[in-house]
Design an enzyme around this catalytic site. Structure first.
Site, PDB file in Angstrom:
ATOM      1  CG  HIS A 104      -1.928   1.188   1.026  1.00  0.00           C
ATOM      2  ND1 HIS A 104      -1.900   2.201   1.912  1.00  0.00           N
ATOM      3  CD2 HIS A 104      -3.164   1.178   1.166  1.00  0.00           C
ATOM      4  CE1 HIS A 104      -2.419   2.779   1.764  1.00  0.00           C
ATOM      5  NE2 HIS A 104      -3.960   2.348   1.583  1.00  0.00           N
ATOM      6  CG  ASP A 153       0.572  -2.086   6.189  1.00  0.00           C
ATOM      7  OD1 ASP A 153      -0.429  -2.290   6.876  1.00  0.00           O
ATOM      8  OD2 ASP A 153       1.060  -1.888   5.411  1.00  0.00           O
ATOM      9  CD  GLN A 211      -6.805  -4.944   3.821  1.00  0.00           C
ATOM     10  OE1 GLN A 211      -7.647  -5.641   3.734  1.00  0.00           O
ATOM     11  NE2 GLN A 211      -6.909  -4.042   3.550  1.00  0.00           N
ATOM     12  CE  LYS A 252      -7.380  -0.806   6.270  1.00  0.00           C
ATOM     13  NZ  LYS A 252      -7.539   0.053   4.843  1.00  0.00           N
ATOM     14  CB  CYS A 276      -3.917   2.630  -2.287  1.00  0.00           C
ATOM     15  SG  CYS A 276      -4.869   4.608  -1.639  1.00  0.00           S
TER      16      CYS A 276
HETATM   17  N1  7TS Z   1      -1.029  -0.824   4.392  1.00  0.00           N
HETATM   18  C1  7TS Z   1      -2.287  -1.493   4.473  1.00  0.00           C
HETATM   19  C2  7TS Z   1      -2.343  -2.757   3.949  1.00  0.00           C
HETATM   20  C3  7TS Z   1      -3.773  -1.100   3.629  1.00  0.00           C
HETATM   21  O1  7TS Z   1      -4.497  -1.955   3.823  1.00  0.00           O
HETATM   22  C4  7TS Z   1      -4.368   0.619   4.566  1.00  0.00           C
HETATM   23  C5  7TS Z   1      -5.314   0.591   4.123  1.00  0.00           C
HETATM   24  C6  7TS Z   1      -3.356   1.083   5.344  1.00  0.00           C
HETATM   25  C7  7TS Z   1      -2.191   0.492   5.021  1.00  0.00           C
HETATM   26  C8  7TS Z   1      -3.675   2.303   5.418  1.00  0.00           C
HETATM   27  O2  7TS Z   1      -3.843   2.188   7.142  1.00  0.00           O
HETATM   28  P1  7TS Z   1      -4.642   3.462   7.304  1.00  0.00           P
HETATM   29  O3  7TS Z   1      -6.555   3.343   8.047  1.00  0.00           O
HETATM   30  O4  7TS Z   1      -3.509   4.006   8.319  1.00  0.00           O
HETATM   31  O5  7TS Z   1      -5.286   4.912   6.244  1.00  0.00           O
HETATM   32  N2  7TS Z   1      -6.487   0.168   3.084  1.00  0.00           N
HETATM   33  C9  7TS Z   1      -6.840   1.083   2.311  1.00  0.00           C
HETATM   34  C10 7TS Z   1      -8.199  -0.213   1.092  1.00  0.00           C
HETATM   35  O6  7TS Z   1      -7.639  -0.965   0.685  1.00  0.00           O
HETATM   36  N3  7TS Z   1      -9.100   0.585   0.782  1.00  0.00           N
HETATM   37  O7  7TS Z   1      -9.054   1.870   1.296  1.00  0.00           O
HETATM   38  C11 7TS Z   1      -8.132   1.523   2.329  1.00  0.00           C
END
Ligand code: 7TS
Length: 405
Positions: free
Chosen positions: A122, A199, A202, A225, A363
């Protein structure tokens, strides 16, 4: 208690609503999960009954709020099998946690040092490290992927060397759903003296990760999540690393003593928790973890694996439909395109039928560049989704295909 998806669905008020006159079929769980009543009630209870700032008041409300917040930290510690509660740093989410570590590593890297990222990341786990490389002169190397979306570990071994200081990789790819062999990646990095950040954004909704067994140096995730609220997450770091890293933000709560001549910092975890945090969010994160554990991760994994297998079979039967990310180890995410149709058009039509999927590059532009596509349609399933919802998706995609070709 036996897994009963219809009973579980009753916990999620939003799943009862309609979208465009049809029952909502929510298949955008990789973007964010829906929230059960237990988590919503926890937030309402905090603001209705014991809202106060934490770690600073002697009054009863402040004590109650502090106790609840620290109890949530302990719950998170136990859930991820983390050694000490102060190795759990509350953040605003995965992105914040990665930036905190990337910023701190400015101190440890020099020109010519190397850091390794995977091609499956991501943007949150790419851009902060690129910024780190710009600040320090370190070099970013990339583990490539096979056509099926799996990382090529033999290439990883080739780019690992004594110059490698840090490896950062996701546990599960958000765009393809591929589960990465992180234990192997961590062990190989450690043999070369490099630290590893995983990370887990997911992974946390699908798998109960044991961070001590993984021996990972840093692990980041977001509560939203995993049925928790937005705006809160955690950074796990081994105590020795967190002690070495400098604070990320300065402010209240992260200090020991302040004078105009010099400030000394608080110990862990407060050193990294400047300012008033998302108190309700942290407490509700604990409630979300309790909720998921009450269902049980074995049951969650088994139900999601059944949905994945069924949806893969049904979607594959549609002529011209191609799934990206067909590696063996996968979670319940299906990224696909239909020949000659833009993913956005499919997303728009299925939304008219009440079905929420994500379309675009998710992303993760480097993955789309690898496949030479602008994006995909992504259906991501949670434990509260049903076989009937897979049928609704397949029927809607067929309808979209007929309309668009
Ligand atoms: N890393 C991964 C693997 C992710 O899927 C996401 C968000 C992030 C980092 C960032 O997370 P945040 O909570 O800091 O925003 N992924 C997604 C997605 O797949 N669709 O919308 C957000």
């Amino acid at each position: 208690m036996a897994f009963n998806v219809q009973e579980i669905r009753k916990d999620f008020p939003i799943l009862q609503r309609e979208v465009n006159g049809k029952p909502l079929v929510y298949l955008d769980n990789a973007a964010t999960s829906q929230k059960p009543q237990q988590v919503i009630d926890c937030i309402v209870d905090y603001y209705s009954n014991y809202n106060a700032n934490i770690h600073r008041g002697v009054h009863t409300l402040s004590q109650e709020a502090t106790d609840a917040y620290e109890a949530a930290r302990k719950k998170i510690q136990q859930h991820f099998n983390i050694t000490k509660p102060h190795e759990v740093i509350f953040t605003s989410g995965t992105t914040h946690g990665i930036n905190l570590v990337a910023n701190g590593f400015t101190k440890f890297l020099s020109k010519g040092d190397e850091v390794i990222v995977s091609a499956l990341e991501h943007h949150s786990n790419i851009v902060p490290w690129q910024m780190l490389c710009e600040r320090t002169g370190a070099i970013l190397k990339v583990i490539p992927i096979e056509e099926n979306g799996e990382l090529i570990l033999s290439e990883y071994e080739k780019i690992l060397s004594e110059k490698t200081k840090l490896v950062f990789v996701n546990h599960i790819s958000n765009a393809l759903g591929i589960i990465n062999p992180i234990k192997e990646i961590i062990d190989k990095a450690h043999k070369n003296g490099a630290a590893v950040l995983v990370d887990g954004a997911q992974a946390c909704s699908h798998i109960k990760s044991n961070l001590q067994a993984l021996d990972v140096d840093f692990y980041v995730t977001s509560a939203h999540k995993m049925c928790g609220p937005t705006g809160v997450g955690i950074l796990y770091g081994k105590e020795e690393w967190l002690n070495k890293l400098p604070p990320y933000q300065g402010g209240g709560e992260m200090i020991d003593e302040v004078t105009f001549e010099k400030t000394t910092y608080a110990g862990l975890p407060h050193k990294f928790e400047a300012g008033t945090p998302n108190i309700a969010g942290g407490i509700a994160f604990g409630a979300a973890i309790d909720y998921l554990n009450s269902i049980g991760f074995d049951a969650i994994e088994s139900h999601e694996n059944n949905l994945l297998a069924y949806a893969t079979e049904q979607l594959t039967a549609i002529e011209g439909l191609k799934i990206y990310g067909t590696g063996v180890a996968k979670t319940s995410v299906i990224s696909f395109n239909i020949e000659g149709i833009h993913p956005y058009d499919i997303g728009t039509i299925v939304d008219k039928l009440g079905i929420a999927v994500r379309t675009g590059h998710h992303c993760a532009q480097p993955i789309m560049d690898f496949y030479k596509i602008p994006g995909t349609v992504r259906a991501s399933f949670a434990f509260y989704n049903t076989k009937e919802e897979v049928d609704a998706l397949v029927s809607a995609v067929n309808k979209a295909k007929t309309m668009l070709t």
